[in-house]
Design a protein around this motif. Structure first.
Motif, mmCIF file in Angstrom:
data_model
loop_
_atom_site.group_PDB
_atom_site.id
_atom_site.type_symbol
_atom_site.label_atom_id
_atom_site.label_comp_id
_atom_site.label_asym_id
_atom_site.label_seq_id
_atom_site.Cartn_x
_atom_site.Cartn_y
_atom_site.Cartn_z
ATOM 1 N N ALA A 223 0.975 -0.861 -0.040
ATOM 2 C CA ALA A 223 0.113 -0.151 0.074
ATOM 3 C C ALA A 223 0.896 0.725 0.278
ATOM 4 C CB ALA A 223 -1.032 -0.163 1.580
ATOM 5 N N LEU A 224 1.812 1.073 1.088
ATOM 6 C CA LEU A 224 2.626 2.527 0.819
ATOM 7 C C LEU A 224 3.610 2.436 -0.669
ATOM 8 C CD1 LEU A 224 4.454 4.918 2.127
ATOM 9 C CD2 LEU A 224 5.958 3.071 3.104
ATOM 10 N N LEU A 225 4.200 1.690 -1.575
ATOM 11 C CA LEU A 225 4.598 1.236 -2.201
ATOM 12 C C LEU A 225 3.478 2.524 -3.777
ATOM 13 C CD1 LEU A 225 7.075 0.111 -4.249
ATOM 14 C CD2 LEU A 225 5.714 -1.682 -4.277
ATOM 15 N N ASP A 226 2.089 2.117 -3.684
ATOM 16 C CA ASP A 226 1.688 2.462 -4.819
ATOM 17 C C ASP A 226 0.554 3.406 -4.123
ATOM 18 O OD1 ASP A 226 -0.575 1.416 -3.099
ATOM 19 O OD2 ASP A 226 -1.129 0.358 -5.218
ATOM 20 N N GLY A 227 1.337 4.007 -2.648
ATOM 21 C CA GLY A 227 0.399 5.404 -2.287
ATOM 22 C C GLY A 227 -0.925 5.333 -2.039
ATOM 23 N N GLN A 228 -1.433 4.252 -1.568
ATOM 24 C CA GLN A 228 -2.019 4.008 -0.758
ATOM 25 C C GLN A 228 -2.010 4.235 0.720
ATOM 26 O OE1 GLN A 228 -5.421 4.007 -2.707
ATOM 27 N NE2 GLN A 228 -3.466 4.268 -4.311
ATOM 28 N N ALA A 229 -1.060 4.298 1.495
ATOM 29 C CA ALA A 229 -1.229 4.059 3.246
ATOM 30 C C ALA A 229 0.385 5.337 3.171
ATOM 31 C CB ALA A 229 -0.829 2.607 3.021
ATOM 32 N N THR A 230 0.568 5.682 4.201
ATOM 33 C CA THR A 230 1.285 6.207 4.265
ATOM 34 C C THR A 230 2.632 5.883 4.813
ATOM 35 O OG1 THR A 230 0.717 6.741 6.694
ATOM 36 C CG2 THR A 230 0.323 8.037 4.688
ATOM 37 N N ALA A 231 4.003 6.190 5.543
ATOM 38 C CA ALA A 231 5.563 5.924 5.889
ATOM 39 C C ALA A 231 4.547 5.087 7.190
ATOM 40 C CB ALA A 231 5.961 6.812 5.911
ATOM 41 N N ASP A 232 3.827 5.891 8.619
ATOM 42 C CA ASP A 232 3.150 5.809 9.748
ATOM 43 C C ASP A 232 2.486 4.180 9.809
ATOM 44 O OD1 ASP A 232 4.625 7.526 10.701
ATOM 45 O OD2 ASP A 232 2.794 8.906 11.313
ATOM 46 N N ASP A 233 1.581 4.405 8.273
ATOM 47 C CA ASP A 233 0.915 2.844 8.524
ATOM 48 C C ASP A 233 1.803 1.989 8.476
ATOM 49 O OD1 ASP A 233 -1.157 4.685 8.411
ATOM 50 O OD2 ASP A 233 -1.498 4.516 5.881
ATOM 51 N N SER A 236 3.772 1.447 12.173
ATOM 52 C CA SER A 236 3.288 0.940 12.935
ATOM 53 C C SER A 236 2.494 -0.750 12.918
ATOM 54 C CB SER A 236 1.702 1.472 13.300
ATOM 55 O OG SER A 236 0.779 1.391 12.508
ATOM 56 N N THR A 237 2.486 -1.156 11.430
ATOM 57 C CA THR A 237 2.518 -2.391 11.100
ATOM 58 C C THR A 237 3.532 -2.957 11.249
ATOM 59 O OG1 THR A 237 0.833 -1.381 9.719
ATOM 60 C CG2 THR A 237 0.721 -3.618 9.473
ATOM 61 N N VAL A 238 4.396 -2.486 11.463
ATOM 62 C CA VAL A 238 5.593 -4.168 11.214
ATOM 63 C C VAL A 238 5.964 -3.664 12.913
ATOM 64 C CG1 VAL A 238 8.142 -3.659 11.129
ATOM 65 C CG2 VAL A 238 6.939 -3.293 9.120
ATOM 66 N N ALA A 239 5.630 -2.899 13.472
ATOM 67 C CA ALA A 239 5.331 -3.001 15.757
ATOM 68 C C ALA A 239 5.372 -3.131 15.785
ATOM 69 C CB ALA A 239 5.430 -1.315 15.505
ATOM 70 N N ALA A 240 3.763 -3.682 15.503
ATOM 71 C CA ALA A 240 2.500 -4.556 15.735
ATOM 72 C C ALA A 240 3.385 -6.258 15.383
ATOM 73 C CB ALA A 240 1.391 -4.209 15.515
#
Ligand SMILES: Cc1cc2nc3c(=O)[nH]c(=O)nc-3n(C[C@H](O)[C@H](O)[C@H](O)COP(=O)(O)OP(=O)(O)OC[C@H]3O[C@@H](n4cnc5c(N)ncnc54)[C@H](O)[C@@H]3O)c2cc1C
Length: 278
Positions: A223-233, A236-240
């Protein structure tokens, strides 16, 4: 008086090595020895004998087969610093020092199975498979699942790791590690990415007891790769998803943070490579 059986076996062919492996299961397999020898020196390991793979030419070198890069288990890490796969190149180039890379092998890195070993995230992100060979034949298993605990693998008695197969892909692959310094220090944390056809796949080192990847992280990375999500998203997914160790080098919180930073950095590089970022 009977002579003792030799404690050091130095086969020249794979068949001889496999026969020795079957006959002397107690012998410690030695490839480059950059892990085994310090372990013996520091008394972290004992050895009732050694089976050296050093002269087994059949275990060294890289070929291609049906789109896979097939890397002999005895191939020195130094040879991987010019591999066609960008992730493998980056992981190999930041392993140890030039001297260590000349002796260290990909097989030793994989079978050591420690979560901070350089090549493991790249193999996990890239969907690598392993050829495990005994006198009875060869089985091919996914690298994902091969490491079951720190230092523990699915290698069976009588088996040697004979090759690592990395699917070739037209896309982007990279690796990054955080450590106290680049040379002579194991990764505090590490990450690898493979991105192709708009889909990103990440894997992490020292993010838990074994090399780690997660579908949720890959969804957020894509999603970050195609601009549908942010770096923060993604952070936080990695942290979880990760469960990093806490030790004298770094806290679990620091590692969790650094893993998120590496994930975003690698996906951003993939986006730039694909012409999607700046
Ligand atoms: C100064 C120094 C710096 C280092 N820095 C790094 C670093 O930055 N990153 C990193 O990841 N590692 C590092 N290492 C660790 C080590 O160099 C690597 O893990 C290396 O890839 C191990 O390969 P080797 O061939 O020397 O393994 P060996 O020591 O020969 O073997 C390691 C383990 O694998 C088993 N084994 C080896 N080959 C096979 C096979 N074909 N089949 C079955 N079992 C096998 C052995 O029995 C042993 O248990 C460093 C080591 C030193 C001494």
């Amino acid at each position: 008086m009977l002579l003792e059986a030799p404690r050091f076996v130095l086969p020249e062919t794979l068949a001889e090595a496999l026969a020795a492996r079957a006959e002397r299961p107690e012998a410690v397999v030695v490839a480059g020895g950059t892990e085994v020898m310090p372990d013996l020196l520091w008394r972290n390991r004992t050895a009732a004998g050694f089976l050296s793979l050093r002269r087994v030419a059949a275990l060294r070198g890289t070929t291609t087969d049906g789109g896979d890069l097939v890397i002999g288990a005895g191939t020195p890490v130094a040879a991987l610093t010019t591999a066609p796969d960008g992730g493998l190149r980056a992981a190999a180039s930041s392993l140890g020092t030039p001297l260590v890379r000349t002796e260290a092998t990909i097989g030793g890195n994989v079978v050591s199975a420690l979560p901070y070993r350089n090549l493991l995230p790249t193999l996990l992100a890239g969907g690598a498979t392993l050829e495990l060979t005994s006198a009875a034949g060869t089985r091919v298993v996914p690298f994902d699942g091969f490491v079951t605990a720190p230092g523990v693998t699915g290698l069976r008695e009588g088996e040697l790791l004979t090759a690592v197969r990395l699917p070739a892909h037209v896309g982007f692959a990279d690796y990054a590690k955080v450590g106290r310094r680049n040379a002579q220090f194991v990764a505090t944390v590490s990450a690898a990415v493979v991105s192709r056809d708009g889909v990103a796949r990440l894997a992490f080192g020292n993010a838990g007891p074994i090399p780690l990847r997660s579908d949720a992280v890959d969804t957020a990375a894509t999603a970050l790769l195609d601009g549908q999500a942010t770096a923060d998203d993604l952070r936080s997914t990695v942290a979880a998803a990760v469960d990093p160790p806490e030790d004298a080098v770094a806290s679990a919180d620091y590692r969790r943070h650094a893993l998120g930073v590496l994930a975003v950095r690698l996906v951003t590089r993939a986006a730039v490579d694909a012409g999607l970022g700046s």
